[in-house]
Design an enzyme around this catalytic site. Structure first.
Site, short mmCIF file in Angstrom:
data_model
loop_
_atom_site.label_atom_id
_atom_site.label_comp_id
_atom_site.label_asym_id
_atom_site.label_seq_id
_atom_site.Cartn_x
_atom_site.Cartn_y
_atom_site.Cartn_z
N LYS A 52 0.88 10.30 15.41
CA LYS A 52 2.24 10.17 14.89
C LYS A 52 3.19 11.01 15.72
O LYS A 52 4.30 10.58 16.04
CB LYS A 52 2.28 10.58 13.41
CG LYS A 52 1.66 9.54 12.50
CD LYS A 52 1.50 10.01 11.07
CE LYS A 52 0.68 8.97 10.29
NZ LYS A 52 0.28 9.42 8.96
N GLN A 96 0.03 14.23 5.08
CA GLN A 96 -1.16 13.46 5.44
C GLN A 96 -2.19 13.52 4.31
O GLN A 96 -2.50 14.59 3.81
CB GLN A 96 -1.74 14.04 6.75
CG GLN A 96 -2.87 13.23 7.35
CD GLN A 96 -2.43 11.84 7.80
OE1 GLN A 96 -1.40 11.66 8.43
NE2 GLN A 96 -3.23 10.84 7.45
N ASP A 119 7.48 8.03 3.95
CA ASP A 119 6.31 7.21 3.63
C ASP A 119 6.63 6.24 2.49
O ASP A 119 5.89 5.28 2.26
CB ASP A 119 5.13 8.10 3.20
CG ASP A 119 4.13 8.34 4.33
OD1 ASP A 119 4.14 7.56 5.31
OD2 ASP A 119 3.33 9.29 4.22
#
Ligand code: NDP
Length: 304
Positions: A52, A96, A119
């Protein structure tokens, strides 16, 4: 019929190139920055986070990794997330997964400020999506899947869509996106009966189960659009999706490959979400901009 391949790698590369151009042309003093929170030392998570960061930096976006020990307490982590919420030079925050057992993932999602939740997993953003509100930040994988479907299907009005899988990160948000596009949507799962009969009705079939090559050629309607979300390994250890690709090629009109379909879109959509969050926050903060006409991430040095 031999299906046309939907080239997710190419479409994602175009999106990233477009983002890179926009970032290049934007205010140098105040660049978009993604914060990635990593708890513990899960090797797979470390790779995802590194990827990422690399992808963000390739488009000219900042990416800061915040690492915490896997013994961190829930309150301490929530406090650090609050600090990121209040940090004006951070525009997107992702945590994460998986998290260690002492951390409640729901509490983590609830504490991230909705405008930085790139997200799109927070209850606020999932609620906006459900309300078909254009301000919703939509989770990257379903957002990418919709773009892939739209790349080969101009008008989704009235199309029968069947999604296999009801996870919070893929199946459920995708069902809302397709419903908002006026598809007639069915969500299937492990308790669904007569699944092949259902999938044979689908103009659009999305499979997100994590079951290698589960969807056979005779499960697919002639001329359907098939999106394969699964990332699995077959009996020979080769990467494969949830759809038996070779069989599906003879039935579908369009199909995504694995790899090179949904996967590259997910990361591109995360970057796009961060860019959009940045623009939104910048517009909001421009009303508080400096006397020199710019917004500064740090203290102003223009001496006006
Ligand atoms: P989950 O394990 O959270 O959900 C899987 C879903 O599939 C569940 O709803 C489950 O049903 C359903 N399911 C499992 N077996 C069957 C079956 N035999 N028949 C019908 N339904 C079944 O998975 P995710 O949504 O997180 O991920 C799905 C796949 O997509 C994985 O392979 C994952 O690696 C991949 N993925 C890929 C991404 C990408 O960027 N390309 C991003 C995210 C995921 P039930 O709810 O009843 O248990």
């Amino acid at each position: 019929m031999t299906a046309q391949i939907i080239d997710g790698k190419k479409i994602a590369a175009e999106i990233r190139a477009d983002l890179a151009k926009k970032i290049e042309a934007s205010d140098d003093d105040y660049m978009p920055v993604l914060a990635v929170v990593l708890v513990g030392e899960n090797p797979a998570s470390q790779i995802y986070v590194r990827n990422k960061k690399k992808a963000a930096e390739e488009v000219g976006m900042g990416c800061e990794i915040y690492e915490f020990s896997d013994t961190i307490g829930e309150n301490a982590l929530l406090k650090s997330l609050q600090e990121l919420n209040e940090n004006h030079h951070i525009h997107g925050i992702i945590v994460q997964q998986p998290l260690p057992a002492q951390i409640n993932p729901q509490k983590v999602l609830e504490v991230i400020s909705p405008e930085k939740d790139v997200d799109g997993f927070s209850p606020y953003n999932t609620g906006l999506l459900q309300a078909n509100d254009p301000h919703a930040i939509v989770a990257a994988t379903p957002k990418g899947i919709l773009k892939l479907i739209q790349s080969c299907c101009d008008n989704l009005n009235g199309k029968r869509a069947v999604i296999i899988g009801r996870s919070n990160i893929v199946g459920k948000p995708l069902s809302m996106l397709l419903l908002n596009q006026n598809c007639t949507v069915t969500i299937a799962h492990s308790k669904t009966e007569n699944l092949p009969d259902l999938t044979r009705e689908a103009d659009i079939l999305v499979c997100a189960t994590g079951r290698p090559k589960m969807v056979k050629g005779d499960w697919i309607k002639e001329g359907a659009v098939v999106v394969d979300v699964g990332i699995n390994h077959d009996e020979n250890g080769k990467l494969c999706g949830d759809v038996d690709f070779d069989e599906a090629l003879n039935k579908a009109a369009f199909i995504t490959p694995v790899p090179g379909g949904v996967g590259p879109m997910t990361i591109a959509m995360l970057l796009e979400n961060t860019w959009e969050a940045y623009i939104h926050q910048k517009q909001h903060e421009d009303s508080h901009s400096c006397c020199c006409g710019k917004h500064h991430a740090h203290e102003c040095h223009c001496h006006h």
